[in-house]
Design an enzyme around this catalytic site. Structure first.
Site: not given
Ligand code: PAF
Length: 293
Positions: A150, A187, A30-31, A153, A37
């Site tokens: 995450d 965040r 999400m940038g 996720q 990342h």
């Molecule tokens: O982890 C994230 O940044 C988001 O949940 C993702 C996987 C890009 C989906 O929007």
């Protein structure tokens, strides 16, 4: 490095790459990129011929009253960082193209999405699995890379990929931390100086929990009690949850057995931080050695 905003254009680009027999590594984001990342991108670049990074703040994974509008964005900086990691393409679609007015289809992964963060963020994982599925169909990667920060996720996406026979590999890479242990997150930028200092308690409490498990504690309640005490000692910290769950099903455990996920979510003012540790629980035998429970 190209910036592609059109869905069809992205699909055409990867068709061309496939024709040449090249592989695509994909890092969805999400940038507001951070070292976490970048570690995914470097690994994806190393393991594939081409690297695609998506930058899209996905509205469907934010609940009402959450931080969708104020989520940090800095596309120029993200471009610079992605280029430095060797990205071939940034896919940067518009929300109205990803979710046109007649959009109807969502992907859900059952109960897995209702536990842990799913309890306090109803609908969040439905938004995540839906967008990730769409992104997979648009980018068509060979391998997609996610961060262990995450954890829920990552588990949900791996489950979805398996259940829906998605033709790609999912790789989950370790959490990248600041020097003092705070897990990297976009965040973290919301935190005041005091909250930033106090937020290290998430990591410290997780380390304590791992230490307790390794030294033979077998009661999740005692461990959670200790973690709660540590986190509550920090001004401004408000616990959302502290859980010890089975690392595959995310179900709470009564006894510490097998592969466990210790997961925490804590608010500092309005900022919700998450962190976790995976630990294998061992049982001490009479001869002093340990064996897997
Ligand atoms: O982890 C994230 O940044 C988001 O949940 C993702 C996987 C890009 C989906 O929007």
């Amino acid at each position: 490095m190209k910036v592609i905003t059109g869905i069809k254009k992205m699909q055409l680009w990867n068709k061309g790459v496939r024709k040449k027999g090249e592989t695509i590594g994909f890092v969805p984001t999400m940038g507001y990129l951070h070292q976490g990342h970048l570690s995914l991108m470097r690994r994806a670049k190393k393991e594939n011929d081409r690297l695609v990074v998506s930058i899209f703040v996905n509205p469907t994974q934010f609940g009402p009253g959450e931080d969708f509008k104020r989520y940090p964005r800095n596309f120029k900086r993200d471009q610079r960082l992605s280029r430095a990691c060797g990205a071939d393409v940034i896919f940067h679609p518009q929300a109205k193209k990803m979710y046109p007015p007649d959009f109807k289809t969502y992907v859900e992964v059952g109960k897995l999405g209702e536990r842990l963060c799913g309890r306090s963020r109803p609908g969040h994982f439905r938004g995540v699995t839906t967008i990730v599925n769409k992104l997979f169909n648009i980018v068509q990667p060979d391998t997609a890379y996610f961060g262990q920060k995450d954890a829920q996720q990552a588990i949900i996406i791996s489950r979805m990929a398996q259940d829906l026979n998605l033709p790609l590999k999912i790789k989950v890479l370790p959490i990248v931390r600041e020097k003092d242990g705070l897990a990297m997150s976009s965040r973290n930028t919301y935190l005041s100086a005091d909250a930033r200092k106090n937020a290290i308690i998430l990591y410290k409490s997780l380390q304590t929990a791992v230490g307790m498990i390794q030294s033979g504690y077998n009661s999740p309640r005692e461990i959670i009690f200790k973690m709660r005490e540590m986190i509550n000692s920090k001004p401004g910290a408000k616990i959302d949850y502290i859980k010890i769950v089975d690392a595959r099903t995310l179900k709470e455990v009564k006894r510490l057995e097998g592969r466990l996920l210790i997961a925490v979510a804590v608010y500092f003012n309005k900022t919700r931080l998450i962190d976790n540790k995976v630990v294998q629980s061992y049982k001490r035998k009479k001869n002093g050695l340990y064996r897997r429970r």
